[in-house]
Design a protein around this motif. Sequence first.
Motif, PDB file in Angstrom:
ATOM      1  N   THR A 133      -1.826  -5.047   0.043  1.00 39.39           N
ATOM      2  CA  THR A 133      -1.004  -4.297  -0.908  1.00 39.39           C
ATOM      3  C   THR A 133      -1.089  -2.796  -0.668  1.00 39.39           C
ATOM      4  N   SER A 190      -1.428  -9.372  -0.340  1.00 40.02           N
ATOM      5  CA  SER A 190      -0.188  -9.601  -1.076  1.00 40.02           C
ATOM      6  C   SER A 190       0.083 -11.074  -1.315  1.00 40.02           C
ATOM      7  N   ASP A 191      -0.597 -11.951  -0.586  1.00 37.12           N
ATOM      8  CA  ASP A 191      -0.450 -13.398  -0.753  1.00 37.12           C
ATOM      9  C   ASP A 191      -1.659 -14.045  -0.102  1.00 37.12           C
TER      10      ASP A 191
END
Length: 367
Positions: free
Chosen positions: A16, A328-329
Amino acid sequence: MKITAIETVPYAIPYTKPLRFASGKVHSAEHVLVRVHTDEGLTGVADAPPRPFTYGETQASVIGVIGTIFGPQLTGMDVFAREQIHALLHRTVGNPAAKSAIDMALWDLAGQALDLNVSRLLGGWTDRMRVAHMLGFATPDRMAAEAERMRDMHGVTVFKVKVGRRPARLDLDVCRRLREVLGDGAELYVDGNRGWTASESAAALRELDGIGITLAEELCPADDVLGRRWLVRNSPVPFVADESATTPAEVTRSLLDGAATAISVKTARTGFTGSQRVLFQCEGMGAEVVMGNQIDGQLGTVCTVAFGAAHASSSRRAGELSNFLDMSDDLLTDPITLTDGTLTVPDGPGLGVAIDPEKLDRYRQDR
């Protein structure tokens, strides 16, 4: 149960925000998923996070050494013949992340076959660990805001602060700001990633001692033998060897030479088998250990908490277990959750986790 194939899947998941520290910075988790297949239909999994600026490995080198050397050597071997397997792995120099991923995938297989969680197989001391959060380079206010968010949202009160910038004043200002914002209830320790000289480190430690830090990690290079020994001898807090002590032999030299008084254990570079050897060695020599982080995703974090929770000495301090929050994932079907400043070992046999095939397809880089 025999090994039939070792599969490697390169993937990349963006962070991120970039993670910055003295030895480099990363923008995405460019890792390799390692899967060991067997003739009984079971598959063991683990993550290999290459760190080229620390250990020299890349995605390509992990895939290459497993595909051309380790895979052919280990195919047909008994999953439980770990000593024989490690003898073959150690014939090849280096490649710690590749070797460690294979080792942890084999432990995952052993747990599945025996219907036991890996953490219980390793020792079964507890089922959870307190969490320390790593704060990468930023301004004092931004780093303080991140620490406050981790405390308020996740209950984390232990922070590893990246230092090693020149001039050191900025890092010292960060630590002062963190103490001001977090108060005496938070634990702070620092990691320099070899960014300072011994004299710069000594000057910083004199000021940091007043802030109440509890550990200092790799402030200067271990190759600066006399300077490092002088620094550690005069350090007001335990001095942690991380990337300078990655094998049992290096751990022995670091502790006996006075180059460290504590050791960082990272399952991503020594697997479960090698990490146990390092841990037991530290116990025998009276050195503290910290469960470190190789900027792991959730799979790597599960491996760290499984190992750390399995032993009394590795669960004593908070483990560096929160960097998956910067991704982010992730790849797991059931994401892990940080609650009240702790992570719990997932239930189930082996590592107790599964890979989401759709997410792996989305982020893999070999198609």
